[in-house]
Design a protein around this motif. Structure first.
Motif, PDB file in Angstrom:
ATOM      1  N   VAL A 327      25.635  12.359 -17.053  1.00 48.94           N
ATOM      2  CA  VAL A 327      26.619  11.312 -15.627  1.00 48.94           C
ATOM      3  C   VAL A 327      25.574  11.523 -15.040  1.00 48.94           C
ATOM      4  O   VAL A 327      25.026  11.224 -14.257  1.00 48.94           O
ATOM      5  CB  VAL A 327      27.859  11.301 -15.264  1.00 48.94           C
ATOM      6  N   ASN A 328      25.201  12.847 -14.311  1.00 49.06           N
ATOM      7  CA  ASN A 328      24.526  13.787 -13.138  1.00 49.06           C
ATOM      8  C   ASN A 328      23.534  13.460 -13.501  1.00 49.06           C
ATOM      9  O   ASN A 328      22.975  14.167 -12.000  1.00 49.06           O
ATOM     10  CB  ASN A 328      24.632  15.333 -13.070  1.00 49.06           C
ATOM     11  N   ALA A 329      22.780  12.508 -13.904  1.00 49.25           N
ATOM     12  CA  ALA A 329      21.175  12.500 -14.529  1.00 49.25           C
ATOM     13  C   ALA A 329      20.633  10.890 -14.908  1.00 49.25           C
ATOM     14  O   ALA A 329      19.626  11.016 -14.388  1.00 49.25           O
ATOM     15  CB  ALA A 329      20.160  13.281 -15.600  1.00 49.25           C
ATOM     16  N   THR A 351      20.136  17.157 -10.710  1.00 52.86           N
ATOM     17  CA  THR A 351      21.014  16.645 -10.669  1.00 52.86           C
ATOM     18  C   THR A 351      21.895  17.041  -9.846  1.00 52.86           C
ATOM     19  O   THR A 351      23.472  16.686 -10.461  1.00 52.86           O
ATOM     20  CB  THR A 351      21.890  16.964 -12.471  1.00 52.86           C
ATOM     21  N   MET A 352      22.370  17.583  -8.428  1.00 48.33           N
ATOM     22  CA  MET A 352      23.464  17.868  -8.268  1.00 48.33           C
ATOM     23  C   MET A 352      23.518  17.048  -7.157  1.00 48.33           C
ATOM     24  O   MET A 352      25.063  16.638  -5.896  1.00 48.33           O
ATOM     25  CB  MET A 352      23.351  19.002  -7.032  1.00 48.33           C
ATOM     26  N   ARG A 353      22.368  15.617  -7.134  1.00 53.09           N
ATOM     27  CA  ARG A 353      22.810  14.266  -6.122  1.00 53.09           C
ATOM     28  C   ARG A 353      24.047  13.666  -6.617  1.00 53.09           C
ATOM     29  O   ARG A 353      24.030  13.393  -7.291  1.00 53.09           O
ATOM     30  CB  ARG A 353      21.355  14.043  -6.087  1.00 53.09           C
ATOM     31  N   GLY A 354      24.789  13.866  -5.519  1.00 52.21           N
ATOM     32  CA  GLY A 354      26.003  12.486  -5.799  1.00 52.21           C
ATOM     33  C   GLY A 354      27.170  13.370  -5.854  1.00 52.21           C
ATOM     34  O   GLY A 354      27.713  12.530  -6.019  1.00 52.21           O
ATOM     35  N   LEU A 355      27.282  14.687  -6.205  1.00 46.30           N
ATOM     36  CA  LEU A 355      28.261  15.435  -7.299  1.00 46.30           C
ATOM     37  C   LEU A 355      29.146  15.995  -6.170  1.00 46.30           C
ATOM     38  O   LEU A 355      30.691  15.799  -6.804  1.00 46.30           O
ATOM     39  CB  LEU A 355      28.117  16.046  -7.933  1.00 46.30           C
TER      40      LEU A 355
END
Ligand SMILES: NC(=O)c1ccc[n+]([C@@H]2O[C@H](COP(=O)([O-])OP(=O)(O)OC[C@H]3O[C@@H](n4cnc5c(N)ncnc54)[C@H](OP(=O)(O)O)[C@@H]3O)[C@@H](O)[C@H]2O)c1
Length: 360
Positions: A327-329, A351-355
Motif C-alpha cells: 500500500v505504501n508503494a 514509501t514513507m510519503r502519506g504515512l
C-alpha cells in the motif's frame, strides 16, 4: 488522490482495506470479494470499521476493471490458483490499472521469476502502459530491505543469514498454511505441498539470487533444506490440534552456495506454540516472532525486527506489515515506468510519503 480498488479481504486484505479507507491520499473506489457471505456488503464492514463507505463488495471483475482506477491492491490468495490469479491481475494491467500485490510471491524478485509467470504479466503491462509490484514481509522485507539496511553498515561481507522465527499457533489458517506446510501430519502421510522438491526454492530462491546479484557475486548453486519435528504430546492452538505423532514444527531454508559453503541463507523456523521443537532457536527476549538478519563481516551486524500490535496477535501484525509493504508503494508505482517493479527500483524513503495520517 489515487483511486484504488481492494481485491479480497482475507488475512492481509482486510488490513490493506483499512489503510486505503483511512489514508487521506487514497480513495477507495471498489472492493472485490469472492465469498458469497461478503458480496453485497459495505467495505467498512469487511474490515471491521464502523462508518459505511458506500463502496459495496462485488465479484464482478470486469465491472471493477471498468472503474479505470489508478491501482488495485491484489491480496487474493494466488499461489493455489495461479492461472486464475494471472488472469485477474492481467485484466487490470492490460486496461491501464497498476497492480500492487502480496499474492504470487514468486514475483517478489521479478528479475529471477519464471517465464510462465513473467511472460503474461509483462505483456499486460506493455498493453496497458501499467506496472506491477509484489512484496510482503517474508518473502519481501526480511530478504530485501532488511538485508540492504544491515549490509549498508559494513565495509566487507562474508555471509548473510536471514531468519524468520515464528509461532503460527494463533494463525487461524489451518486450511491453507496448515495443510500446505503439513502441520498435524505424520511421517507416514504424503509429503506436504511446501516440502515437495523445489517448492521452497521457488518461493525464496529469487531473493537469494537477487542478493547475490546485488553483491555482484556468482553462486555455485542455490539449494534447499528442510526438517520436520513431530510432537510426543498433544498440542492445542488456534491453527489446529496436533495429536501425538503429528508435525508441530518445521525448519527450512534456501541457501546460496559459493565455494562449497552457504553465503546467503534464508531460513524459517515455524512452530505451533512454544511447546514445539524446544531444541530449535526461539525469538529473543520472549517475543513471539522475529525477522532477523545477521551479516558476518566487517563489522558483524545483527538486526532483529519484531512487529506487534496492542490488540492483535503478532501474526496479524505481520499481515498489517505485509499490507503496508505494498500500500505504501502505490503512489510511486502509479508514477513508475511500465513493467514489473522490483524493490530495488523504489527509493525506500519514497514509501514513507502519506504515512503519518490520523483518523478523521
Ligand atoms: N510475502 C509475505 O510476507 C506474505 C505474507 C502473508 C501473505 N502473503 C500472500 O498474500 C496473499 C494473501 O494472504 P492471506 O493470508 O490474506 O490469504 P487468505 O486470507 O488465505 O486468502 C485471501 C483471500 O483470497 C481469496 N481466496 C482464497 N481462496 C480462493 C479461491 N479458491 N478462489 C478465489 N478466491 C480465493 C479470498 O477472498 P475473499 O475475501 O474475497 O473471499 C480470501 O479472503 C497470499 O497469496 C499469500 O501468499 C504474503
Amino acid at each position: 488522490m489515487r483511486r484504488v480498488i481492494q481485491f479480497s479481504t482475507g488475512n492481509v486484505g482486510r488490513h490493506s482495506l483499512q489503510a486505503i479507507i483511512g489514508r487521506p491520499d487514497l480513495e477507495l473506489v471498489g472492493v472485490h470479494a469472492s465469498g458469497p457471505d461478503k458480496i453485497g456488503r459495505d467495505a467498512s464492514e469487511l474490515c471491521g470499521l464502523d462508518t459505511p463507505t458506500g463502496v459495496i463488495a462485488t465479484d464482478d471483475v470486469d465491472a471493477l476493471v471498468g472503474l479505470g482506477a489508478d491501482c488495485v491492491v491484489y491480496t487474493s490468495r494466488g499461489e493455489t490458483r495461479p492461472m486464475e490469479a494471472i488472469d485477474q491481475m492481467t485484466k487490470f494491467l492490460s486496461a491501464g490499472t497498476n497492480v500492487v500485490a502480496t499474492s504470487m510471491v514468486w514475483l517478489v524478485a521479478p528479475r529471477y521469476a519464471d517465464e510462465w509467470l513473467l511472460g503474461p504479466m509483462q505483456k499486460a503491462c506493455e498493453a496497458g502502459d501499467s506496472s506491477l509490484y509484489v512484496n510482503g514481509i517474508d518473502p519481501g522485507f526480511s530478504g530485501d530491505t532488511l538485508v540492504h539496511s544491515a549490509v549498508s553498515l559494513t565495509t566487507r561481507v562474508d555471509s548473510i543469514f536471514v531468519q524468520e522465527i515464528f509461532d503460527y499457533g494463533n494463525y487461524d489458517d489451518a486450511e491453507f498454511t496448515g495443510v500446505s506446510m503439513g502441520f498435524g501430519m505424520t511421517p507416514d502421510d504424503e509429503t506436504p505441498l511446501a516440502f515437495l522438491p523445489g517448492v521452497i526454492m521457488s518461493m525464496w530462491g529469487g531473493q537469494v539470487r537477487s542478493l547475490a546479484g546485488n553483491l555482484g557475486i556468482e553462486l555455485d548453486e542455490v539449494r534447499e533444506r528442510s526438517e520436520r519435528w513431530y510432537t510426543k504430546e498433544r498440542i492445542d492452538c488456534t491453527m489446529m490440534t496436533v495429536e501425538p505423532g503429528g508435525m508441530a514444527a518445521v525448519r527450512f531454508a534456501t541457501e546460496g552456495v559459493r565455494d562449497g559453503v552457504p553465503v546467503i541463507t534464508l531460513e524459517h523456523v515455524t512452530r505451533l506454540t512454544n511447546a514445539a521443537a524446544p531444541e530449535w532457536e526461539y525469538p529473543p527476549d520472549g517475543h513471539t516472532g522475529v525477522h532477523r538478519v545477521i551479516v558476518e563481516g566487517e563489522p558483524r551486524v545483527e538486526i532483529n525486527t519484531h512487529v506487534s500490535h496492542p490488540l492483535l496477535d503478532s501474526t496479524d501484525a505481520g499481515c498489517i506489515s505485509t499490507a503496508g509493504r505494498v500500500v505504501n508503494a502505490i503512489d510511486w508505482v502509479c508514477n513508475a515506468p511500465k513493467g514489473l517493479i522490483s524493490v530495488d527500483d523504489i527509493p525506500q524513503s519514497a514509501t514513507m510519503r502519506g504515512l503519518m495520517w490520523t483518523s478523521p
